[in-house]
Design a protein around this motif. Structure first.
Motif, PDB file in Angstrom:
ATOM      1  N   ARG A 162      -7.754  82.605  82.880  1.00  0.00           N
ATOM      2  CA  ARG A 162      -8.490  82.181  81.693  1.00  0.00           C
ATOM      3  C   ARG A 162      -9.262  80.898  81.987  1.00  0.00           C
ATOM      4  O   ARG A 162      -8.719  79.957  82.577  1.00  0.00           O
ATOM      5  N   VAL A 163     -10.506  80.844  81.527  1.00  0.00           N
ATOM      6  CA  VAL A 163     -11.349  79.679  81.770  1.00  0.00           C
ATOM      7  C   VAL A 163     -10.768  78.435  81.112  1.00  0.00           C
ATOM      8  O   VAL A 163     -10.819  77.329  81.663  1.00  0.00           O
ATOM      9  N   ASP A 164     -10.182  78.602  79.920  1.00  0.00           N
ATOM     10  CA  ASP A 164      -9.673  77.440  79.199  1.00  0.00           C
ATOM     11  C   ASP A 164      -8.404  76.865  79.824  1.00  0.00           C
ATOM     12  O   ASP A 164      -7.919  75.815  79.398  1.00  0.00           O
ATOM     13  N   ALA A 165      -7.865  77.540  80.835  1.00  0.00           N
ATOM     14  CA  ALA A 165      -6.652  77.052  81.501  1.00  0.00           C
ATOM     15  C   ALA A 165      -6.956  76.404  82.854  1.00  0.00           C
ATOM     16  O   ALA A 165      -6.042  76.094  83.618  1.00  0.00           O
ATOM     17  N   ILE A 166      -8.219  76.207  83.150  1.00  0.00           N
ATOM     18  CA  ILE A 166      -8.620  75.672  84.458  1.00  0.00           C
ATOM     19  C   ILE A 166      -7.950  74.328  84.733  1.00  0.00           C
ATOM     20  O   ILE A 166      -7.945  73.435  83.887  1.00  0.00           O
ATOM     21  N   SER A 167      -7.374  74.192  85.918  1.00  0.00           N
ATOM     22  CA  SER A 167      -6.740  72.955  86.350  1.00  0.00           C
ATOM     23  C   SER A 167      -7.776  72.099  87.081  1.00  0.00           C
ATOM     24  O   SER A 167      -8.148  72.389  88.219  1.00  0.00           O
ATOM     25  N   LEU A 168      -8.241  71.065  86.408  1.00  0.00           N
ATOM     26  CA  LEU A 168      -9.270  70.209  86.999  1.00  0.00           C
ATOM     27  C   LEU A 168      -8.753  69.475  88.234  1.00  0.00           C
ATOM     28  O   LEU A 168      -9.509  69.249  89.189  1.00  0.00           O
ATOM     29  N   TRP A 169      -7.479  69.130  88.230  1.00  0.00           N
ATOM     30  CA  TRP A 169      -6.944  68.404  89.380  1.00  0.00           C
ATOM     31  C   TRP A 169      -6.789  69.309  90.595  1.00  0.00           C
ATOM     32  O   TRP A 169      -6.939  68.855  91.740  1.00  0.00           O
TER      33      TRP A 169
END
Length: 317
Positions: A162-169
């Motif tokens: 899911r795009v909204d669960a993307i881990s930026l770190w």
């Protein structure tokens, strides 16, 4: 001509050194995250780099006293010396940035997450080979590359797609192999074209990294806090340990690829994230998600496949 036994001894040395690299690579993220919480990433990157300089000096000075003078050889043109030194200084600055990114990514993305992200290195190596060296890939290599990309996307979304669960770190941690791949491509050309030695490359690299990180930290940070960090024994012991193991990994790697092919050395170090996972659980008490365990297996299998496919392509039919 080297005898069979001598070749076997040389190969054995290379394999042993590659296993040492595996152990160090697996332990480094755990060491970085074991430091006291008030030792910020920038300061830690600076001081571990400074300790690397001290560890690198004895071998560098020892070579200067011997006949193996490397880049300072008398028969090397001054222009070639200056060009090589400028390239090494430039890549040293890249490595300085990557050291900071490494420490911060391990802290924010977790030891296991960062260790898996580093395994994206082949993706960037393939990209540079395709763009700049015009090396075409086989269907098998392209297919395995797609699997590796999909796995990284899976990890980037924390196993949800899911795009909204993307881990930026985790995405930030991908900067580590990105920066390494750029610098390694340039350094390989220098090693192939000049008599510069691994000890010289390592020293110039860590000196430049230290200077770049120091200038940036002085410009951005409170100098009083910097001094307090510098004299803290509790903090510095982790910088010493990290600087030592990082330096040993560099020297062992350069020495290993003198005895065995890079592909063999790389295949031995592939399980590093699995070792990091075990150590993170035992030492740091980290919890590893099931999707991370599965991703480690897929990444390892894919990289082994890429190494095998590349080896087959290199062997003439």
């Amino acid at each position: 001509m080297m005898s069979v036994s001598a070749r076997e001894i040389s190969r054995g040395k290379g394999i042993l050194l590659a296993f040492v690299c595996l152990s160090i690579l697996g332990a480094m993220p755990v060491i970085a995250n074991s430091r006291p919480i008030d030792f910020d990433a920038h300061s830690f990157a600076l001081f571990l780099s400074a300790w690397q300089v001290l560890f690198a000096l004895p071998l560098f000075l020892g070579e200067l006293r011997s006949r193996d003078r490397g880049i300072f050889a008398a028969d090397l043109a001054p222009q070639a010396q200056r060009r090589t030194l400028l390239i090494i200084l430039g890549t040293g600055a890249i490595f300085g940035l990557s050291t900071y990114v490494y420490v911060l990514a391990v802290e924010k993305a977790g030891a296991v997450g960062a260790a898996i992200a580093i395994q994206a290195y082949p993706l960037f190596a393939i990209l540079w080979e395709t763009l700049f060296l015009k090396r075409r890939k086989t269907a098998a290599e392209l297919g395995l590359t797609c699997v590796l990309i999909a796995t990284m996307v899976f990890l980037l979304t924390k196993g949800t797609w899911r795009v909204d669960a993307i881990s930026l770190w985790f995405g930030f941690a991908l900067l580590i192999p990105f920066l390494w791949s750029i610098a390694h491509v340039v350094i390989k050309e220098v090693l192939d074209a000049t008599p510069i030695t691994p000890a010289q490359v390592t020293l110039f690299r860590v000196v430049t990294s230290t200077v770049v990180l120091a200038v940036a930290l002085v410009a951005l940070a409170d100098t009083d806090r910097l001094w307090a960090t510098a004299v803290s024994i509790d903090l510095q012991k982790f910088a010493v340990l990290m600087g030592l193991v990082y330096y040993l990994e560099l020297i062992c790697w350069f020495s290993a690829v003198r005895h065995i092919p890079v592909s063999l050395a790389s295949s031995i170090t592939v399980p590093a994230p699995a070792l990091t996972m075990v150590l993170a659980i035992l030492v740091l008490g980290d919890r590893v998600a099931p999707y991370q365990v599965g991703a480690i297996g897929v990444v390892m299998a894919t990289i082994y496949g890429l190494l095998l496919a590349g080896r087959r392509r290199a062997v003439p039919a």
